[in-house]
Scaffold this active site. Structure first.
Site, PDB file in Angstrom:
ATOM      1  N   ASP A 320     -30.190  98.965   2.464  1.00 19.86           N
ATOM      2  CA  ASP A 320     -28.860  99.135   3.034  1.00 19.86           C
ATOM      3  C   ASP A 320     -27.848  98.958   1.897  1.00 19.86           C
ATOM      4  O   ASP A 320     -28.183  98.403   0.844  1.00 19.86           O
ATOM      5  CB  ASP A 320     -28.655  98.086   4.132  1.00 19.86           C
ATOM      6  CG  ASP A 320     -27.255  98.112   4.692  1.00 19.86           C
ATOM      7  OD1 ASP A 320     -26.783  99.204   5.023  1.00 19.86           O
ATOM      8  OD2 ASP A 320     -26.637  97.037   4.786  1.00 19.86           O
ATOM      9  N   ASP A 523     -29.125  96.593  10.929  1.00 20.32           N
ATOM     10  CA  ASP A 523     -30.367  96.810  10.186  1.00 20.32           C
ATOM     11  C   ASP A 523     -31.588  96.308  10.945  1.00 20.32           C
ATOM     12  O   ASP A 523     -32.721  96.580  10.544  1.00 20.32           O
ATOM     13  CB  ASP A 523     -30.309  96.093   8.825  1.00 20.32           C
ATOM     14  CG  ASP A 523     -29.247  96.679   7.909  1.00 20.32           C
ATOM     15  OD1 ASP A 523     -29.122  97.914   7.888  1.00 20.32           O
ATOM     16  OD2 ASP A 523     -28.547  95.900   7.240  1.00 20.32           O
TER      17      ASP A 523
END
Length: 631
Positions: A320, A523
């Site tokens: 990420d 996430d």
């Protein structure tokens, strides 16, 4: 024999060996019988049958020697007894168990060291007075004083004072971290210089230290796939050993020298003892326990042993952006003044307008203003324009602070800075515009800086053969700017949380072993979908709960450490399994008597027990070598 007759010698051995075999060895017999009842044959099955057969045979020889035919007797007519073999085997197995417990105790030293980090008391400040209280009396919201050289008692935020805090016990980083008001501090870390006041936020089981201990303990209790394979092998191995022992007994009884039956018993017992799969049972858990303990001391926490094993096989890393590759906290990067306005004036007016906002960009501007000691003023006529910005009057002058949409809505001409705006935004920066008295006064550039260690860590991972992919919900321009700085070739920008999980699924469908590193709530689905999820310890709790590995500090170098430790642990497990099977591959034929026809050598059950213990010691010693891995 000069002092005792053959029969009396047997009685003395029976008296001396019974407390050892039936006393010290009773737990082995209980577990051996339980393994037979539950059809789960293991090392205790072999120990119980081997020593039980030797002891029962010898006891019968002492009580009723007349029942034994010539085939059981020595040349002088006496019946041989094997009390000493049974007793020594029990003692050697007990020694092996003690060594194993000692080794497990050493591997548990990481948890004890972490537990010892927390102080037993804390200094609480109430109504200006200080009092020393036990740690379990501290509640969230209490104000605590931490003096120089003292340990931070719980997780919290500094409210007054400055200091340098040594966080190496949790993160593995040796350099103390400078702390100021509003900075977070973690329980168990060491305050090296100044005294400060802090507000307790997480206490008891909620502290980072308590969660670390819980995760390490959970990982050490869990079973890796390699252990399941070893258990499956042992399930076939034990019956095979029992069959080999039976065949050895039959062969010696049929073709061995006199007393054939005695030789047959010795060979059968020796096979059972030397093939005891103690080392096989220790091979994986000893390595797992040692590795997870080492990881905890280096700021790498494994939630389960399977993550330790799986990460060694990963070939693709998805990361990420915000909070993983970048700091996740916007900061003011540049102030551009227009007209006759100064930086202090532009910053002061912008900070005054943002004083009541909780937006991350507002916090960045206010933090920068505080750092430069810029005073803010009262805003009159404050109005928030959702998606655009804010307007109000500062020191009697109308002001507007926001994006192009706000400037357009307030009739502020920005045509002369269009090219400048494009240049400032090329690096993925956010540019906010300030107008004072209907004239453009300045630009404030806010950026989310890349973590200082990110490029170095990614380069190391790429050198180890990992393919690195960025997946982020941010816009394409910002994502590509960060990717260019970190030499990431493949970028997936503007994707939703479920799209990250789908990306991982598609890679897995092509045969890739995927690890996902992230820190946010968005996430969590991807962390759960990946073969190994890696959460930043500085991120959201749900991300940490969804991941198999947590990096305490949120530093990408932790991924490098985790990768190195995982590969070292798997290599260590393979070495241990080799030791376990190598000893058995050599020992079983020797115990069965393959050397007797050529060399007249037959392995005694005592030597067989010593060899079995040696294999366990070899595995334990090798597993403890993981403590020396340089991470």
């Amino acid at each position: 024999e000069r002092w005792l007759s053959g029969q009396m010698n047997g009685w003395v051995q029976l008296a001396l060996s019974t407390p050892v075999v039936l006393g010290c060895g009773w737990p082995f017999f209980k577990r051996g019988w339980a393994s037979i009842k539950n059809n789960a044959l293991n090392m205790f099955t072999l120990i119980a049958i081997g020593t039980g057969a030797a002891f029962a045979y010898s006891t019968a020889a002492v009580f009723a020697p007349a029942l034994f035919p010539q085939g059981f007797r020595m040349a002088d007519g006496t019946v041989p007894v094997y009390f000493e073999s049974a007793a020594v085997i029990i003692l050697l197995v007990l020694l092996g168990q003690i060594l194993e417990l000692k080794a497990r105790e050493r591997t548990g030293s990481a948890i004890r060291a972490l537990l010892d980090l927390a102080p037993e008391t804390a200094t609480r400040v109430r109504d200006g007075a200080e009092e020393t209280v036990p740690l379990d009396e501290i509640a969230a919201g209490d104000i605590l004083r931490v003096k120089a050289g003292g340990k931070v008692p719980v997780d919290g935020v500094i409210s007054l004072g400055h200091s340098s805090v040594d966080e190496s016990m949790l993160t593995g980083e040796p350099i103390p971290v400078e702390k100021s008001p509003d900075d977070e501090v973690t329980g168990g870390t060491l305050n090296t210089t100044g005294s400060f006041l802090m507000r307790a936020e997480r206490v008891g089981a909620e502290t980072m230290l308590a969660r670390i201990v819980d995760m390490v303990a959970s990982a050490q209790r869990s079973r890796a796939p390699a252990q399941q394979l070893a258990d499956a092998v042992a399930g076939y191995f034990v019956p095979a050993v029992l069959a080999a022992s039976l065949l050895a007994f039959i062969a010696w009884w049929a073709w061995g020298p006199d007393p054939a039956l005695a030789y047959a018993l010795v060979a059968a017992v020796s096979v059972l003892i030397i093939a005891c799969p103690c080392a096989l049972g220790l091979a994986t858990p000893m390595s797992i326990m040692t590795a997870t303990g080492c990881g905890a001391q280096a700021g790498v926490l494994y939630r389960e042993a399977s993550a330790l094993e799986a990460f060694a096989q990963v070939d693709t890393l998805i990361v990420d952006k915000t909070g993983t590759l970048t700091q996740g906290k916007p900061v003011v990067g540049e102030i551009v003044c227009l007209g006759k306005h100064s930086e202090n004036e532009v910053l002061g007016v912008a900070a005054s307008l943002e004083r009541g906002s909780e937006h991350p960009l507002a916090r960045a501007i206010l933090a920068y203003a505080d750092k430069r000691n810029i005073e803010t003023n009262v805003v009159e006529g404050f109005i928030t324009h959702p998606g655009k910005g804010i307007t109000g009057s500062v020191l009697g002058k109308d002001a507007a602070f926001g994006n192009e949409a706000l400037m357009d809505a307030t009739n502020i001409d920005i045509s002369n800075i269009t090219d400048q705006l494009s240049q400032l935004r090329e690096g993925g920066n956010t540019v906010m515009m300030l107008a004072i008295a209907d004239k453009l006064a300045g630009l404030i550039v806010v950026k989310d800086p890349v973590k200082g260690t990110a490029r170095q860590a990614l380069d190391k991972l790429r050198n180890q053969g990992l393919s690195v992919i960025m997946a982020t919900g941010d816009d394409q321009r910002t994502a590509k700017a960060v990717a260019a700085e970190l030499a990431i070739d493949e970028v997936h920008a503007g994707i939703l949380p479920q799209d990250k999980a789908k990306l991982i699924s598609s890679l897995q469908a092509r045969g890739a072993k995927v690890a996902m590193a992230g820190d946010g709530i968005n996430d969590a689905p991807a962390l759960a979908q990946a073969d190994v999820g890696i959460a930043m310890g500085t991120g959201a709790d749900v991300a940490i709960e969804s991941a198999g590995i947590t990096l305490v500090k949120g530093d990408l170098n932790g991924i490098v450490r985790a990768r190195k430790l995982s590969r070292a642990a798997m290599a260590n497990i393979k070495q241990n399994l080799f030791f376990a099977f190598f000893y058995n591959a050599i020992g079983v034929p020797l115990a069965a008597g393959v050397l007797y026809p050529a060399f007249g050598l037959l392995l005694s059950p005592v030597f067989a027990a010593a060899a079995m213990s040696l294999s366990s010691v070899s595995v334990i010693t090798n597993a403890l070598r993981l403590r020396n891995v340089k991470l």
